[in-house]
Every structure is written in C-alpha cells, then in structure tokens.
Design a protein around this motif. Structure first.
Motif, short mmCIF file in Angstrom:
data_model
loop_
_atom_site.label_atom_id
_atom_site.label_comp_id
_atom_site.label_asym_id
_atom_site.label_seq_id
_atom_site.Cartn_x
_atom_site.Cartn_y
_atom_site.Cartn_z
N ARG A 1 0.82 -1.22 0.00
CA ARG A 1 0.00 0.00 0.00
C ARG A 1 0.85 1.27 0.00
O ARG A 1 0.63 2.20 0.77
N GLY A 2 1.89 1.28 -0.82
CA GLY A 2 2.74 2.45 -0.95
C GLY A 2 3.84 2.57 0.08
O GLY A 2 4.64 3.49 0.03
N ASN A 3 3.87 1.65 1.04
CA ASN A 3 4.93 1.65 2.05
C ASN A 3 6.05 0.75 1.58
O ASN A 3 5.95 -0.47 1.64
N PHE A 4 7.14 1.32 1.10
CA PHE A 4 8.25 0.57 0.53
C PHE A 4 9.30 0.31 1.60
O PHE A 4 9.77 1.23 2.26
N GLU A 5 9.65 -0.98 1.81
CA GLU A 5 10.62 -1.37 2.82
C GLU A 5 11.74 -2.19 2.20
O GLU A 5 11.50 -2.95 1.27
N LEU A 6 12.94 -2.04 2.74
CA LEU A 6 14.09 -2.83 2.33
C LEU A 6 14.70 -3.49 3.57
O LEU A 6 14.73 -2.88 4.64
#
Length: 95
Positions: free
Chosen positions: A24-29
């Motif tokens: 939902r648009g929350n980009f994590e690495l």
C-alpha cells in the motif's frame, strides 16, 4: 548488492531472492543472508530479512517469509516454509 549476502558454494537454482516489500505504498528494504553451502531449489523464494544458515536447503516452490531464520543443516518446505528435516544430532522430524 549491499542488501544480499551469499556465502561460498551456495546453489541457487531458478529461485527468487526478494529484499524489498511494497505494501500500500509503504516501501521497505531489508537485507538477506545466505550462508555457505545453502541451497535454494527451483522456484523457491526468500523474502526480505531472511537468514539461511550454513548448509540449509529450501525445497522447490517453497516460500521463506519475511524475517525467517532457516536453521543450519536443515531442509525446509512449503508456503510458508516449515522445517521438514534436520541433519543435526537428536533432531526431530515433523509428522
């Protein structure tokens, strides 16, 4: 390249190593570690934060979920992956 560390003598056979998550648009690495002598079989997948310890194996079409630790000298299978067998002394086998 800084997110994925692969040790010596690993086997990666047409597998996916995914160091990101987009929800939902929350980009994590998050980093992934595959230690020496680990094996990723055909169409297996590991997600961000997974740590495959030395000598571990993820079988065909299996999925190691975010943050999972695949124990050394063990074989994992399924989606999500669960330990199937371990080569360690006194290890138990799942039914």
């Amino acid at each position: 390249p800084d997110l994925v560390k692969i040790g010596d003598r690993c086997a990666v056979d047409c597998a996916a190593i995914i160091a990101h998550l987009n929800t939902r648009g929350n980009f994590e690495l998050a980093g992934i570690v595959v230690e020496s002598h680990a094996t990723l079989r055909t169409r297996s997948r590991i997600q961000m934060g997974v740590h495959m310890e030395a000598g571990s194996m993820l079988l065909e079409k299996s999925l190691a979920m975010t943050g999972e630790i695949i124990e050394s000298d063990s074989v994992w299978q399924g989606a999500p992956a669960a330990k199937l067998f371990s080569y360690q002394p006194n290890a138990t086998i799942l039914p």
